[in-house]
Scaffold this motif. Structure first.
Motif, PDB file in Angstrom:
ATOM      1  N   ALA A   7       0.252   5.845  -4.455  1.00 15.09           N
ATOM      2  CA  ALA A   7      -0.373   7.164  -4.435  1.00 15.09           C
ATOM      3  C   ALA A   7      -0.250   7.831  -5.791  1.00 15.09           C
ATOM      4  CB  ALA A   7       0.296   8.029  -3.380  1.00 15.09           C
TER       5      ALA A   7
ATOM      6  N   LEU B 276      -5.663   3.671  -0.722  1.00 19.51           N
ATOM      7  CA  LEU B 276      -6.405   4.906  -0.454  1.00 19.51           C
ATOM      8  C   LEU B 276      -6.808   5.602  -1.738  1.00 19.51           C
ATOM      9  CD1 LEU B 276      -4.618   6.693   2.500  1.00 19.51           C
ATOM     10  CD2 LEU B 276      -7.014   6.131   2.315  1.00 19.51           C
ATOM     11  N   GLU B 277      -5.925   5.482  -2.721  1.00 19.36           N
ATOM     12  CA  GLU B 277      -6.133   6.212  -3.964  1.00 19.36           C
ATOM     13  C   GLU B 277      -7.352   5.685  -4.697  1.00 19.36           C
ATOM     14  OE1 GLU B 277      -4.358   8.675  -5.168  1.00 19.36           O
ATOM     15  OE2 GLU B 277      -5.130   8.766  -7.198  1.00 19.36           O
TER      16      GLU B 277
ATOM     17  N   ASN C 250      -2.307  12.686   8.346  1.00 21.05           N
ATOM     18  CA  ASN C 250      -3.235  11.837   7.597  1.00 21.05           C
ATOM     19  C   ASN C 250      -4.598  12.504   7.588  1.00 21.05           C
ATOM     20  OD1 ASN C 250      -4.691   9.852   6.401  1.00 21.05           O
ATOM     21  ND2 ASN C 250      -4.069   8.222   7.786  1.00 21.05           N
TER      22      ASN C 250
ATOM     23  N   VAL D 153      -0.975  12.222   3.166  1.00 25.43           N
ATOM     24  CA  VAL D 153      -0.475  11.267   4.151  1.00 25.43           C
ATOM     25  C   VAL D 153       1.047  11.356   4.252  1.00 25.43           C
ATOM     26  CG1 VAL D 153      -0.340   8.848   4.789  1.00 25.43           C
ATOM     27  CG2 VAL D 153      -2.383   9.706   3.662  1.00 25.43           C
TER      28      VAL D 153
ATOM     29  N   LYS E 155      -6.445  13.233  -0.006  1.00 24.23           N
ATOM     30  CA  LYS E 155      -5.947  12.926   1.319  1.00 24.23           C
ATOM     31  C   LYS E 155      -4.433  13.053   1.300  1.00 24.23           C
ATOM     32  CE  LYS E 155      -7.653  10.217   5.006  1.00 24.23           C
ATOM     33  NZ  LYS E 155      -8.362   9.054   5.458  1.00 24.23           N
TER      34      LYS E 155
ATOM     35  N   HIS F 282      -7.546  15.191   5.153  1.00 22.35           N
ATOM     36  CA  HIS F 282      -7.976  15.682   3.849  1.00 22.35           C
ATOM     37  C   HIS F 282      -7.382  17.051   3.576  1.00 22.35           C
ATOM     38  CE1 HIS F 282     -10.979  12.488   4.158  1.00 22.35           C
ATOM     39  NE2 HIS F 282     -11.031  12.582   2.846  1.00 22.35           N
TER      40      HIS F 282
ATOM     41  N   ARG G  30      -7.888  -1.716  -2.698  1.00 18.56           N
ATOM     42  CA  ARG G  30      -7.917  -1.480  -1.256  1.00 18.56           C
ATOM     43  C   ARG G  30      -7.066  -0.288  -0.857  1.00 18.56           C
ATOM     44  NH1 ARG G  30      -5.335  -5.188   0.237  1.00 18.56           N
ATOM     45  NH2 ARG G  30      -5.433  -5.122   2.495  1.00 18.56           N
TER      46      ARG G  30
ATOM     47  N   VAL H 142      -9.227  10.352  -3.040  1.00 23.80           N
ATOM     48  CA  VAL H 142     -10.092   9.365  -2.398  1.00 23.80           C
ATOM     49  C   VAL H 142     -11.536   9.613  -2.776  1.00 23.80           C
ATOM     50  CG1 VAL H 142      -8.574   8.881  -0.461  1.00 23.80           C
ATOM     51  CG2 VAL H 142     -10.165  10.775  -0.319  1.00 23.80           C
TER      52      VAL H 142
ATOM     53  N   GLU I  45       0.801  -1.219   0.000  1.00 25.99           N
ATOM     54  CA  GLU I  45       0.000   0.000   0.000  1.00 25.99           C
ATOM     55  C   GLU I  45       0.833   1.268   0.000  1.00 25.99           C
ATOM     56  OE1 GLU I  45      -3.153   0.399   2.778  1.00 25.99           O
ATOM     57  OE2 GLU I  45      -3.963  -1.564   2.249  1.00 25.99           O
TER      58      GLU I  45
ATOM     59  N   TYR J 171      -3.306  11.240  -2.041  1.00 28.44           N
ATOM     60  CA  TYR J 171      -4.227  10.264  -2.601  1.00 28.44           C
ATOM     61  C   TYR J 171      -5.522  10.961  -2.997  1.00 28.44           C
ATOM     62  CZ  TYR J 171      -1.387   6.743  -0.217  1.00 28.44           C
ATOM     63  OH  TYR J 171      -0.371   5.958   0.217  1.00 28.44           O
TER      64      TYR J 171
ATOM     65  N   THR K  71     -12.102   1.887   2.021  1.00 30.85           N
ATOM     66  CA  THR K  71     -11.477   1.363   0.812  1.00 30.85           C
ATOM     67  C   THR K  71     -11.774  -0.117   0.645  1.00 30.85           C
ATOM     68  OG1 THR K  71      -9.528   1.155   2.135  1.00 30.85           O
ATOM     69  CG2 THR K  71      -9.651   3.040   0.700  1.00 30.85           C
TER      70      THR K  71
END
Lengths: 564, 228
Positions: free
Chosen positions: A34, B129-130, A61, A189, A187, A63, B127, A515, A30, A513, B2
């Motif tokens: 991004a 965030l993006e 973390n 991060v 978002k 918005h 899954r 979102v 993960e 990101y 997500t």
């Protein structure tokens, strides 16, 4: 019984480690998906005798929001993205003073403050808009340094990606839909650990000698002239505090003077009857703590042999007037002589040198100029600087605005000429004569490319002392350069004492990101559900007929009975 | 949140297969075994295809469209047809009606394809965030692929299993089968040769799959008539 329990625990442990491994793999995956990842520089975090200053958090973390947020909006979970170009400093001042909650701050600096920005360097030096921007950034820096900000604050440089994100954020804010979990948006991060205290930061002083010519039978020690510049910086973002003017210009000038005099001193015929002592001191922003330690380490005889000391501080962006700052009244014989030497040379070079006297208050711990550390030990000293007024604590210490962009190498060249020429006249006894030892075109001319290359190097190297290690490449480079020109180069490591405590984490990676909102996901689920239901009904009708479909919905229990 | 998106995309990608199975008579005749066997055949075919691709194809550094390579890829793509032939003719699970058999094979085929090609990217990507539309589009593509697989299976069963077809329809059946079988190459050409964006490609796939499904349905019905 006991062995079974142990085995169970072992099983549990292995399962736990397996789960941990899976989670670790998942997080690894993960980390790198991004839309945009940018380098960000954290606002400095430090304590002055226990009182907290700067940004107290590193983890981010939330918005993204812009300055166009609707009035009265709750910003405690929003990171404000503020381009410095349209920053309203009074608004920010109020906001910080009232200690309003905020998710975080991200300042976007124009590219010209970036030390990686090579092009359009020194192209529009006199641009008025730039000067205005410089003032705003300087004001912002002072505000942030002296405030206690309970949320993360980061600096980033404007680029296309971040501008696009900002434009998007502004658009949604203008509609009146601030970014939250229900409306989506961007978002920001930064995954960073808790900032840790730096334990006993080390400051490093470097000194080099050019011994003078001792004639036989001369028992007494030769007098010494010291040339000193402090080399470290302090600023809102430690990773961006390159300090081209304060005090990169001083370092460059010192190195060039050392180079010129090493040429003179290499030949016994032109070797002067003065020792020259070159000192690059650290801890400048903290009341010249390094200079103090350095002077304390001298023995009494050496200290008394120092005729006078010239400290170089911020000499890279002046036009036609330099200042000699002293802490003894101008009527003092030594001061008078230094001033006359300098002003004579300056006259020949076509600019003015002014004398400024500021008394030392021994009870005040604040040391505004480097020469004051010498004066406190009764050594005659003066600081050559373009600044007219004494800077406050942590002011003009080479922060955000002090970039290569605003430094003029011709100013440094002229400063070098001034100092070298007046020193040479003093050493060789040509006071009052208007001869040029370091004239352009001669073998002893000031070398502009040397100055430029060192200035460029220093303008790329952040030098906040607590974040420099003992054997930092910068320290090694300065030491090597002094070794090339002088003898007996010593490196002195001291613990930075006093009231300052620093925290680590100066640089981070910010992931942006895009979102989707929860509402969107719910709607999507609804649409998909109805799609599947429609598909189901369609297939049942086409393959089995309408009656079957109705029967499915009418008599679900009967089918169960049948299967049972 | 997500994970929610992941579930949505998973429903879109794999839901239609389940719905198709439960809504059509397939579930009543218990054809799950056939579908599973077809899926296994698909796995084998994919392996063979992979070996072929690795043996005969050069790895291109850039993502450009090379006609010769693409032709080779399309030829290797016909391994799929061979696999489908095997699944349709050689698999004898139980005595099931022909028009159920091709559906079961097509469904198993499409499901295996979805699991193999889409589950892993979905798990990794959706899954995060993006947010991107890619995974939703990918789900729609899976739907189109389901329709195409069943059409291909239907055409295949017409070609190999039905003996007494009207003579006039045979060329049409073959032409349709070729079009459906080369569909992956066509979309690859659109995406890389013409530089279409993903949404446009997916729209095209959806459209052609529906058209081909309609045509094969008509063909199937036309072939059914004389025997009936």
């Amino acid at each position: 019984m006991g062995s079974r329990k142990a085995r169970e625990r072992e099983m549990l442990d292995s399962v736990c480690s397996m789960i941990a491994l899976v989670f670790f793999l998942v997080t690894c995956v993960e980390l790198c998906d991004a839309a945009t990842v940018v380098d960000v520089y954290r606002l400095i975090q430090y304590d002055i005798s226990g009182a907290p200053f700067g940004s107290r958090l590193a983890k981010l973390n939330h918005h993204a929001g812009s300055l166009h947020f609707p009035p009265g909006a709750d910003l405690s979970r929003t990171v404000l993205m503020i381009p410095v170009r349209d920053l309203n400093i009074t608004f920010l001042q109020d906001y910080i003073a009232q200690r309003q909650p905020l998710g975080g701050l991200l300042f976007l600096l124009p590219q010209m403050f970036s030390f990686e920005n090579k092009d359009d360097m020194r192209s529009n030096h006199q641009n008025q808009g730039n000067d205005l921007l410089k003032n705003v950034v300087a004001e912002l820096e002072q505000l942030l340094i002296h405030a206690n900000v309970p949320y993360p604050v980061y600096f980033a440089f404007e680029d296309d990606d971040i501008d696009a994100v900002l434009a998007d954020v502004k658009r949604t804010d203008a509609i009146g839909q601030p970014a939250t979990a229900t409306t989506g948006g961007f978002k920001l991060v930064v995954s960073a650990p808790e900032p840790k205290k730096l334990i006993s930061p080390i400051i490093t002083n470097i000194q080099g000698w050019l011994p003078g010519l001792k004639t036989d039978g001369d028992a007494s020690q030769l007098p010494t002239i010291a040339i000193v510049a402090s080399y470290d910086t302090f600023g809102a973002a430690p990773a961006l505090s390159v300090g081209s003017d304060s005090n990169g210009s001083g370092i460059v000038a010192l190195l060039e003077i050392a180079r010129l005099f090493s040429l003179l001193y290499s030949n016994p015929k032109t070797r002067g009857r003065y020792n020259l002592l070159f000192g690059l001191t650290s801890g400048g922003p903290y009341n010249y703590n390094g200079t103090q330690k350095w002077l304390r380490s001298f023995d009494q005889r050496l200290r008394e042999s120092i005729d006078y000391a010239i400290c170089l501080n911020s000499i890279g962006s002046w036009d036609n007037e330099l200042w000699i700052h002293v802490s003894k009244p101008a009527e003092n014989v030594y001061i008078k002589q230094i001033f006359e030497d300098f002003s004579n040379v300056a006259e020949g070079l076509g600019f003015k040198v002014g004398l400024k006297h500021k008394k030392i208050n021994i009870s005040n711990p604040r040391v505004a100029w480097e020469h004051e550390q010498f004066s406190r030990l009764r050594v005659t000293a003066a600081t050559l600087s373009e600044l007219f007024t004494a800077p406050e604590l942590l002011e003009s210490t080479g922060g955000l605005v002090d970039s290569r962009h605003f430094v003029n190498e011709t100013a440094i060249i002229r400063s070098v000429k001034l100092v070298a020429e007046s020193l040479a006249r003093h050493i060789y006894g040509y006071q009052g004569n208007n001869i040029q030892i370091f004239a352009d075109g001669g073998s002893l001319a000031v070398n502009p490319s040397y100055i430029q290359s060192w200035l460029d190097f220093l303008s790329r190297t952040p030098r906040v002392a607590p974040f420099l290690s003992k054997n930092d490449p910068l320290v090694m480079a300065l030491k090597k350069e002094l070794e090339d020109h002088t003898h007996e180069v010593n490196v002195q490591n001291e613990v930075l004492d006093g009231m300052f405590t620093f925290y680590d984490l100066t640089k981070a990676r910010l992931a942006i990101y895009q979102v989707a909102s929860v509402t969107f996901d719910l709607l999507l689920l609804l649409v998909l559900g109805s799609y599947l239901i429609v598909l189901f009904s369609f297939l049942v009708i086409t393959t089995r007929g309408l009656d079957d479909l109705i029967s499915i919905f009418r008599r679900p229990p009967s089918r169960k009975v049948k299967t049972a | 949140m997500t994970v929610f998106h992941f579930f949505n995309c998973a429903i879109l990608t794999f839901g239609p297969h389940a719905v198709y199975y439960s809504a059509t008579p397939l579930s009543e005749y218990d054809t799950l075994g056939t579908s599973i066997k077809a899926a296994l055949v698909y796995l084998g075919t994919a392996l063979v295809k992979l070996v072929c691709l690795a043996t005969f194809l050069k790895v291109s550094e850039n993502d450009s469209f090379d006609p010769y390579q693409e032709l080779l890829k399309a030829l290797i793509g016909f391994v799929d047809v061979a696999g489908l032939y095997f699944a349709l003719t050689q698999l004898t699970h139980r005595n099931i009606a022909q028009n159920h058999k091709f559906q079961a094979v097509g469904l198993g085929w499409a499901f295996a394809d979805s699991v193999l090609h889409r589950l892993a990217p979905l798990w990794v990507g959706a899954r995060g965030l993006e947010f991107t539309w890619d995974y939703i589009l990918q789900g729609i593509e899976a739907n189109a692929n389901l329709v195409l697989s069943i059409s291909l299976a239907a055409l295949g069963s017409l070609i190999w299993l039905r003996k007494n077809k009207p003579k006039t329809l045979i060329p049409i059946i073959y032409a349709c089968a070729v079009i459906v079988a080369t569909m992956p190459s066509i979309t690859s050409y659109l995406r890389r040769g013409l530089g279409w964006h993903f949404p446009k490609v997916v729209g095209f796939e959806l459209f052609t799959s529906l058209v081909m499904a309609f045509i094969s349905c008509q063909l199937f019905a036309a072939c059914q008539k004389p025997s009936a």
